[in-house]
Design a protein around this motif. Sequence first.
Motif, PDB file in Angstrom:
ATOM      1  N   PRO A 142      16.446   8.050 -13.229  1.00 18.94           N
ATOM      2  CA  PRO A 142      15.079   7.710 -12.850  1.00 18.94           C
ATOM      3  C   PRO A 142      14.809   6.202 -12.886  1.00 18.94           C
ATOM      4  O   PRO A 142      15.155   5.531 -13.863  1.00 18.94           O
ATOM      5  CB  PRO A 142      14.199   8.444 -13.871  1.00 18.94           C
ATOM      6  CG  PRO A 142      15.108   9.115 -14.812  1.00 18.94           C
ATOM      7  CD  PRO A 142      16.532   8.923 -14.394  1.00 18.94           C
ATOM      8  N   PHE A 143      14.184   5.740 -11.809  1.00 19.87           N
ATOM      9  CA  PHE A 143      13.880   4.314 -11.660  1.00 19.87           C
ATOM     10  C   PHE A 143      12.365   4.159 -11.639  1.00 19.87           C
ATOM     11  O   PHE A 143      11.687   4.649 -10.738  1.00 19.87           O
ATOM     12  CB  PHE A 143      14.493   3.789 -10.349  1.00 19.87           C
ATOM     13  CG  PHE A 143      14.286   2.325 -10.130  1.00 19.87           C
ATOM     14  CD1 PHE A 143      15.219   1.406 -10.589  1.00 19.87           C
ATOM     15  CD2 PHE A 143      13.156   1.854  -9.482  1.00 19.87           C
ATOM     16  CE1 PHE A 143      15.026   0.041 -10.397  1.00 19.87           C
ATOM     17  CE2 PHE A 143      12.951   0.493  -9.293  1.00 19.87           C
ATOM     18  CZ  PHE A 143      13.896  -0.414  -9.756  1.00 19.87           C
ATOM     19  N   GLU A 203       3.253   9.212  -9.088  1.00 13.32           N
ATOM     20  CA  GLU A 203       4.533   9.905  -8.931  1.00 13.32           C
ATOM     21  C   GLU A 203       4.960   9.810  -7.476  1.00 13.32           C
ATOM     22  O   GLU A 203       4.134   9.866  -6.576  1.00 13.32           O
ATOM     23  CB  GLU A 203       4.374  11.399  -9.317  1.00 13.32           C
ATOM     24  CG  GLU A 203       3.858  11.636 -10.729  1.00 13.32           C
ATOM     25  CD  GLU A 203       4.929  11.511 -11.815  1.00 13.32           C
ATOM     26  OE1 GLU A 203       6.115  11.294 -11.475  1.00 13.32           O
ATOM     27  OE2 GLU A 203       4.563  11.612 -13.005  1.00 13.32           O
ATOM     28  N   LYS A 204       6.257   9.684  -7.259  1.00 13.11           N
ATOM     29  CA  LYS A 204       6.807   9.607  -5.893  1.00 13.11           C
ATOM     30  C   LYS A 204       5.910   8.751  -4.995  1.00 13.11           C
ATOM     31  O   LYS A 204       5.235   9.270  -4.094  1.00 13.11           O
ATOM     32  CB  LYS A 204       6.941  11.009  -5.298  1.00 13.11           C
ATOM     33  CG  LYS A 204       7.936  11.917  -5.991  1.00 13.11           C
ATOM     34  CD  LYS A 204       8.223  13.119  -5.091  1.00 13.11           C
ATOM     35  CE  LYS A 204       9.239  14.057  -5.683  1.00 13.11           C
ATOM     36  NZ  LYS A 204       8.750  14.964  -6.682  1.00 13.11           N
ATOM     37  N   PRO A 205       5.877   7.463  -5.210  1.00 18.34           N
ATOM     38  CA  PRO A 205       4.923   6.603  -4.506  1.00 18.34           C
ATOM     39  C   PRO A 205       4.974   6.747  -2.982  1.00 18.34           C
ATOM     40  O   PRO A 205       6.046   6.826  -2.383  1.00 18.34           O
ATOM     41  CB  PRO A 205       5.351   5.193  -4.908  1.00 18.34           C
ATOM     42  CG  PRO A 205       6.103   5.375  -6.179  1.00 18.34           C
ATOM     43  CD  PRO A 205       6.723   6.726  -6.136  1.00 18.34           C
ATOM     44  N   SER A 206       3.791   6.793  -2.408  1.00 17.01           N
ATOM     45  CA  SER A 206       3.607   6.837  -0.951  1.00 17.01           C
ATOM     46  C   SER A 206       2.203   6.273  -0.729  1.00 17.01           C
ATOM     47  O   SER A 206       1.451   6.082  -1.701  1.00 17.01           O
ATOM     48  CB  SER A 206       3.633   8.284  -0.448  1.00 17.01           C
ATOM     49  OG  SER A 206       2.530   8.979  -1.021  1.00 17.01           O
ATOM     50  N   THR A 207       1.828   6.036   0.516  1.00 16.25           N
ATOM     51  CA  THR A 207       0.499   5.491   0.786  1.00 16.25           C
ATOM     52  C   THR A 207      -0.581   6.407   0.204  1.00 16.25           C
ATOM     53  O   THR A 207      -1.531   5.946  -0.445  1.00 16.25           O
ATOM     54  CB  THR A 207       0.298   5.314   2.307  1.00 16.25           C
ATOM     55  OG1 THR A 207       1.385   4.525   2.792  1.00 16.25           O
ATOM     56  CG2 THR A 207      -1.009   4.625   2.623  1.00 16.25           C
ATOM     57  N   GLU A 208      -0.411   7.711   0.387  1.00 14.20           N
ATOM     58  CA  GLU A 208      -1.403   8.674  -0.104  1.00 14.20           C
ATOM     59  C   GLU A 208      -1.436   8.682  -1.631  1.00 14.20           C
ATOM     60  O   GLU A 208      -2.506   8.667  -2.243  1.00 14.20           O
ATOM     61  CB  GLU A 208      -1.073  10.099   0.397  1.00 14.20           C
ATOM     62  CG  GLU A 208      -1.162  10.277   1.908  1.00 14.20           C
ATOM     63  CD  GLU A 208      -0.078   9.503   2.678  1.00 14.20           C
ATOM     64  OE1 GLU A 208       1.065   9.414   2.178  1.00 14.20           O
ATOM     65  OE2 GLU A 208      -0.396   8.943   3.755  1.00 14.20           O
ATOM     66  N   ILE A 254       5.370   4.881 -10.495  1.00 16.89           N
ATOM     67  CA  ILE A 254       4.830   3.572 -10.891  1.00 16.89           C
ATOM     68  C   ILE A 254       3.812   3.821 -11.999  1.00 16.89           C
ATOM     69  O   ILE A 254       2.840   4.569 -11.803  1.00 16.89           O
ATOM     70  CB  ILE A 254       4.151   2.849  -9.704  1.00 16.89           C
ATOM     71  CG1 ILE A 254       5.128   2.700  -8.527  1.00 16.89           C
ATOM     72  CG2 ILE A 254       3.641   1.479 -10.150  1.00 16.89           C
ATOM     73  CD1 ILE A 254       4.510   2.099  -7.264  1.00 16.89           C
ATOM     74  N   PHE A 255       4.040   3.225 -13.160  1.00 21.77           N
ATOM     75  CA  PHE A 255       3.080   3.336 -14.270  1.00 21.77           C
ATOM     76  C   PHE A 255       2.025   2.246 -14.079  1.00 21.77           C
ATOM     77  O   PHE A 255       2.361   1.057 -14.063  1.00 21.77           O
ATOM     78  CB  PHE A 255       3.767   3.122 -15.615  1.00 21.77           C
ATOM     79  CG  PHE A 255       4.984   3.978 -15.829  1.00 21.77           C
ATOM     80  CD1 PHE A 255       4.951   5.351 -15.605  1.00 21.77           C
ATOM     81  CD2 PHE A 255       6.178   3.414 -16.274  1.00 21.77           C
ATOM     82  CE1 PHE A 255       6.079   6.144 -15.813  1.00 21.77           C
ATOM     83  CE2 PHE A 255       7.313   4.194 -16.486  1.00 21.77           C
ATOM     84  CZ  PHE A 255       7.257   5.560 -16.252  1.00 21.77           C
ATOM     85  N   ALA A 290       0.818  -1.223   0.000  1.00 22.60           N
ATOM     86  CA  ALA A 290       0.000   0.000   0.000  1.00 22.60           C
ATOM     87  C   ALA A 290       0.848   1.268   0.000  1.00 22.60           C
ATOM     88  O   ALA A 290       0.414   2.311  -0.507  1.00 22.60           O
ATOM     89  CB  ALA A 290      -0.938  -0.023   1.209  1.00 22.60           C
ATOM     90  N   ASN A 291       2.064   1.190   0.527  1.00 20.79           N
ATOM     91  CA  ASN A 291       2.911   2.392   0.570  1.00 20.79           C
ATOM     92  C   ASN A 291       3.806   2.545  -0.655  1.00 20.79           C
ATOM     93  O   ASN A 291       4.642   3.439  -0.729  1.00 20.79           O
ATOM     94  CB  ASN A 291       3.793   2.379   1.827  1.00 20.79           C
ATOM     95  CG  ASN A 291       4.882   1.317   1.741  1.00 20.79           C
ATOM     96  OD1 ASN A 291       4.779   0.387   0.944  1.00 20.79           O
ATOM     97  ND2 ASN A 291       5.923   1.461   2.539  1.00 20.79           N
ATOM     98  N   GLY A 292       3.668   1.639  -1.625  1.00 21.83           N
ATOM     99  CA  GLY A 292       4.448   1.742  -2.861  1.00 21.83           C
ATOM    100  C   GLY A 292       5.743   0.952  -2.857  1.00 21.83           C
ATOM    101  O   GLY A 292       6.483   0.971  -3.845  1.00 21.83           O
ATOM    102  N   ASP A 293       6.046   0.234  -1.775  1.00 23.62           N
ATOM    103  CA  ASP A 293       7.212  -0.667  -1.798  1.00 23.62           C
ATOM    104  C   ASP A 293       6.944  -1.769  -2.831  1.00 23.62           C
ATOM    105  O   ASP A 293       5.810  -2.288  -2.908  1.00 23.62           O
ATOM    106  CB  ASP A 293       7.425  -1.336  -0.430  1.00 23.62           C
ATOM    107  CG  ASP A 293       7.935  -0.370   0.632  1.00 23.62           C
ATOM    108  OD1 ASP A 293       8.276   0.776   0.299  1.00 23.62           O
ATOM    109  OD2 ASP A 293       7.970  -0.779   1.816  1.00 23.62           O
TER     110      ASP A 293
END
Length: 357
Positions: free
Chosen positions: A282-283, A344-349, A336-337, A259-262
Motif C-alpha cells: 500500500p502506497f 480511498e482510491k483517489p479519483s475526481t469524485e 490520501i490522508f 483535482a483527480n488525486g494525482d
Amino acid sequence: MVGSCNWRVQYQLGIVPAMKPNVIQWTDTGAVRLLDQTRLPGETTYLEIDEIDQMISAIQALSVRGAPLIGVAAAMGLAAAAHKRESESEADFPAWFDVASTALAAARPTAVNLQWAVDRIRAKVAAEAPSGRRMSEILREEAQEIWDEDARMCAAIGQNGALKVPQGATIMTHCNAGRLATGGIGTALGVIYAAQEAGKDVNVFARETRPLNQGSRLTAWELIESGIPTTVIADSVAGSLMADGKIDMIVVGADRIAANGDVANKIGTYPLAVLADAHSIPFYVAAPVSTFDMSLATGAEIPIELRSPDEMPAAVGARVHNPAFDVTPARLVHAIFTDVGTIEKPSTEAVKEVLGV
Ligand code: MRU
C-alpha cells in the motif's frame, strides 16, 4: 552550534545536539526566526528574517522547506516585513504589499501551499483595509492563524492515517514530511508519530532522497529524536527491500494534489509508487486540504520546479537535469490522508466527496 566535522561522524559520535529546536518562531522584535535546514543535522543555526527578499532567498535555498511550512513562513515573512517598514511609511503599503506578495508567491512553483497562504493574507488585507487597523497587526494575526491551523491539520492527518498503520509495521518514506516541513507534527511523519502515540511499534526506512538528502539528513534526524527506530537507505535500495517482503506500507507527503488525486511530491516519489504497485504494497499520501489544487484537472498541469545543476555532482561538461518533484498518478495511490478524512482510491469524485467541494 556543533563544530565543522562531517555530520555523519558527529551522529556516530553522538555529538549532534539531542534537542528539538524551534523550526520557526517570532522574535521579540517581530521578525521571523527560522531554523536553517541546509545546516542540519550537523549544525543548529538560525536565520533572522524581516525583509521579503530574505524570505524569498531562504525559501529558494531550502533553509525553510516542505510545502506547508513554506506557506506558514511566507505568511510570517509578510507580517515581519510589514512590521519593519511600518515605522517608515504606511501610506505606500498597498503598492509595497502587492509587489512583495507577488514576488513571495513565485519563490518556488510546485508547492501550492505557498500561493494558498499568500492568497489568504491578500484576502485578509482586502477585507480589513476599511477597518483602519494597523496592517502589520492584521498580517501577523492571519499568519499566526495559518500556522495554528496547519498544526491542527497535521494532528488530524496523523489520527486519520494512523488507523491504517498495522501494529509492528515497517514503513518506508521519502523526503521529509515531518516537523521540519510543517507548522505541526508533519503529514507523512505525523501519521507515524500518531501511530507511535497510539501504542504501535513502528520502524521506518527513510530513503536518502537525492540530490539534497532531505531523508537521510532531516527525516532520520527528527525520527531518531522521537525515538522511532530508523534505517537510512540509498534511494535505489527500496526495490530489493520490497522484494524481500520487508516493507508493510509507504507513506509520503505532497507538494500539490490535482483535482483527480494525482500527487506532486519530491523527485523519486513516482518510481517509489511504481515499485510499491509491483510488489502489492500500500502506497499512501498524507496532506492537508491546503495542498489540493482543485483548479488543475490532472497532475500533468502541475508546474515542476527545475533546480540548479550545481546541486548534482557531475563531470564538468555534462548536462544536468535536476527536477525537484515528480507526479504520481492517482491510480498508484491507495489513499490520501487529509485533515478532513481519508480519500480511498483517489479519483475526481472521491476527492470532491471528502473535501466537500
Ligand atoms: O524540496 P522540498 O524539501 O521542499 O520538498 C519537500 C517535499 O517534497 C515534501 O514531501 C512535501 O513538501 C510535503 S511536506 C509535508
